[in-house]
Write a protein that holds these residues in place. Sequence first.
Motif, PDB file in Angstrom:
ATOM      1  N   ASP A   1       0.833  -1.211   0.000  1.00 44.49           N
ATOM      2  CA  ASP A   1       0.000   0.000   0.000  1.00 44.49           C
ATOM      3  C   ASP A   1       0.864   1.256   0.000  1.00 44.49           C
ATOM      4  O   ASP A   1       0.572   2.228  -0.701  1.00 44.49           O
ATOM      5  N   LYS A   2       1.937   1.239   0.792  1.00 41.59           N
ATOM      6  CA  LYS A   2       2.835   2.398   0.853  1.00 41.59           C
ATOM      7  C   LYS A   2       3.518   2.626  -0.496  1.00 41.59           C
ATOM      8  O   LYS A   2       3.665   3.763  -0.939  1.00 41.59           O
ATOM      9  N   LYS A   3       3.952   1.542  -1.132  1.00 39.83           N
ATOM     10  CA  LYS A   3       4.599   1.671  -2.438  1.00 39.83           C
ATOM     11  C   LYS A   3       3.621   2.241  -3.462  1.00 39.83           C
ATOM     12  O   LYS A   3       3.969   3.106  -4.264  1.00 39.83           O
ATOM     13  N   THR A   4       2.385   1.743  -3.442  1.00 44.16           N
ATOM     14  CA  THR A   4       1.363   2.231  -4.362  1.00 44.16           C
ATOM     15  C   THR A   4       1.075   3.706  -4.109  1.00 44.16           C
ATOM     16  O   THR A   4       0.965   4.496  -5.049  1.00 44.16           O
ATOM     17  N   GLU A   5       0.978   4.078  -2.835  1.00 40.20           N
ATOM     18  CA  GLU A   5       0.719   5.468  -2.475  1.00 40.20           C
ATOM     19  C   GLU A   5       1.868   6.369  -2.924  1.00 40.20           C
ATOM     20  O   GLU A   5       1.643   7.452  -3.473  1.00 40.20           O
ATOM     21  N   LYS A   6       3.097   5.925  -2.718  1.00 41.63           N
ATOM     22  CA  LYS A   6       4.256   6.718  -3.119  1.00 41.63           C
ATOM     23  C   LYS A   6       4.306   6.868  -4.636  1.00 41.63           C
ATOM     24  O   LYS A   6       4.599   7.946  -5.155  1.00 41.63           O
ATOM     25  N   MET A   7       4.009   5.799  -5.354  1.00 32.33           N
ATOM     26  CA  MET A   7       3.998   5.861  -6.808  1.00 32.33           C
ATOM     27  C   MET A   7       2.933   6.840  -7.294  1.00 32.33           C
ATOM     28  O   MET A   7       3.172   7.641  -8.202  1.00 32.33           O
ATOM     29  N   SER A   8       1.773   6.804  -6.667  1.00 38.19           N
ATOM     30  CA  SER A   8       0.700   7.713  -7.020  1.00 38.19           C
ATOM     31  C   SER A   8       1.101   9.164  -6.757  1.00 38.19           C
ATOM     32  O   SER A   8       0.856  10.051  -7.583  1.00 38.19           O
ATOM     33  N   GLN A   9       1.737   9.407  -5.613  1.00 43.31           N
ATOM     34  CA  GLN A   9       2.190  10.763  -5.286  1.00 43.31           C
ATOM     35  C   GLN A   9       3.264  11.236  -6.253  1.00 43.31           C
ATOM     36  O   GLN A   9       3.273  12.399  -6.664  1.00 43.31           O
ATOM     37  N   THR A  10       4.150  10.333  -6.649  1.00 44.54           N
ATOM     38  CA  THR A  10       5.205  10.681  -7.601  1.00 44.54           C
ATOM     39  C   THR A  10       4.605  11.040  -8.956  1.00 44.54           C
ATOM     40  O   THR A  10       5.011  12.017  -9.592  1.00 44.54           O
ATOM     41  N   GLN A  11       3.626  10.263  -9.396  1.00 45.66           N
ATOM     42  CA  GLN A  11       2.970  10.549 -10.671  1.00 45.66           C
ATOM     43  C   GLN A  11       2.232  11.883 -10.611  1.00 45.66           C
ATOM     44  O   GLN A  11       2.272  12.670 -11.561  1.00 45.66           O
ATOM     45  N   ALA A  12       1.577  12.163  -9.492  1.00 52.19           N
ATOM     46  CA  ALA A  12       0.859  13.431  -9.338  1.00 52.19           C
ATOM     47  C   ALA A  12       1.845  14.602  -9.338  1.00 52.19           C
ATOM     48  O   ALA A  12       1.588  15.643  -9.954  1.00 52.19           O
ATOM     49  N   ALA A  13       2.987  14.428  -8.673  1.00 49.73           N
ATOM     50  CA  ALA A  13       4.003  15.488  -8.638  1.00 49.73           C
ATOM     51  C   ALA A  13       4.587  15.722 -10.032  1.00 49.73           C
ATOM     52  O   ALA A  13       4.796  16.873 -10.436  1.00 49.73           O
ATOM     53  N   ASP A  14       4.848  14.655 -10.768  1.00 48.77           N
ATOM     54  CA  ASP A  14       5.366  14.793 -12.137  1.00 48.77           C
ATOM     55  C   ASP A  14       4.364  15.511 -13.033  1.00 48.77           C
ATOM     56  O   ASP A  14       4.732  16.388 -13.813  1.00 48.77           O
ATOM     57  N   ALA A  15       3.096  15.140 -12.909  1.00 48.06           N
ATOM     58  CA  ALA A  15       2.055  15.784 -13.710  1.00 48.06           C
ATOM     59  C   ALA A  15       1.953  17.270 -13.353  1.00 48.06           C
ATOM     60  O   ALA A  15       1.822  18.125 -14.245  1.00 48.06           O
ATOM     61  N   ALA A  16       2.028  17.585 -12.066  1.00 42.82           N
ATOM     62  CA  ALA A  16       1.966  18.988 -11.637  1.00 42.82           C
ATOM     63  C   ALA A  16       3.172  19.761 -12.158  1.00 42.82           C
ATOM     64  O   ALA A  16       3.040  20.904 -12.602  1.00 42.82           O
ATOM     65  N   TYR A  17       4.353  19.147 -12.110  1.00 43.70           N
ATOM     66  CA  TYR A  17       5.555  19.810 -12.616  1.00 43.70           C
ATOM     67  C   TYR A  17       5.416  20.111 -14.108  1.00 43.70           C
ATOM     68  O   TYR A  17       5.717  21.222 -14.548  1.00 43.70           O
ATOM     69  N   LYS A  18       4.955  19.132 -14.871  1.00 42.84           N
ATOM     70  CA  LYS A  18       4.780  19.332 -16.313  1.00 42.84           C
ATOM     71  C   LYS A  18       3.731  20.407 -16.596  1.00 42.84           C
ATOM     72  O   LYS A  18       3.910  21.251 -17.469  1.00 42.84           O
ATOM     73  N   ARG A  19       2.634  20.373 -15.833  1.00 42.56           N
ATOM     74  CA  ARG A  19       1.569  21.359 -16.004  1.00 42.56           C
ATOM     75  C   ARG A  19       2.096  22.760 -15.685  1.00 42.56           C
ATOM     76  O   ARG A  19       1.878  23.708 -16.436  1.00 42.56           O
ATOM     77  N   ASN A  20       2.843  22.890 -14.586  1.00 42.57           N
ATOM     78  CA  ASN A  20       3.396  24.185 -14.198  1.00 42.57           C
ATOM     79  C   ASN A  20       4.406  24.693 -15.216  1.00 42.57           C
ATOM     80  O   ASN A  20       4.447  25.883 -15.527  1.00 42.57           O
ATOM     81  N   ALA A  21       5.241  23.782 -15.723  1.00 42.93           N
ATOM     82  CA  ALA A  21       6.230  24.177 -16.727  1.00 42.93           C
ATOM     83  C   ALA A  21       5.534  24.664 -18.001  1.00 42.93           C
ATOM     84  O   ALA A  21       5.948  25.656 -18.602  1.00 42.93           O
ATOM     85  N   ALA A  22       4.480  23.967 -18.399  1.00 36.88           N
ATOM     86  CA  ALA A  22       3.740  24.378 -19.594  1.00 36.88           C
ATOM     87  C   ALA A  22       3.078  25.734 -19.371  1.00 36.88           C
ATOM     88  O   ALA A  22       3.109  26.603 -20.248  1.00 36.88           O
ATOM     89  N   LEU A  23       2.489  25.937 -18.199  1.00 33.49           N
ATOM     90  CA  LEU A  23       1.858  27.223 -17.888  1.00 33.49           C
ATOM     91  C   LEU A  23       2.891  28.345 -17.862  1.00 33.49           C
ATOM     92  O   LEU A  23       2.665  29.433 -18.399  1.00 33.49           O
TER      93      LEU A  23
END
Length: 106
Positions: A35-57
């Motif tokens: 569960d912790k690994k899944t949660e960390k992976m999900s958080q990492t994906q969300a952070a990557d998506a936010a970084y890409k979104r912010n960079a594009a903006l």
Amino acid sequence: MASYLAQEVQLARRHDKILSQRSVLLQQMENHLGDKKTEKMSQTQAADAAYKRNAALLSTLYWASVEESIPKWEQFLLGRAQMPVGFKKKKSTKYNISHPEGAAQR
């Protein structure tokens, strides 16, 4: 002799109970780790998506501001007008560089 046999049976049952509890606890730990690994992976994906979104903006907003300021700077860059109002020239500063010998003597 019978008491030793009864004691041995009792210890064997207790041992089996401890082993089953251990098995349950190990399974719970594995589930928790998964569960912790899944949660960390999900958080990492969300952070990557936010970084890409912010960079594009940021890129989009940067180019929008550049395009907005082009008319203000165009005549200046062509040498036909003064620098646009609101922009200051950076003052050049003189740096006082001391020599290592002088610093050691102080």
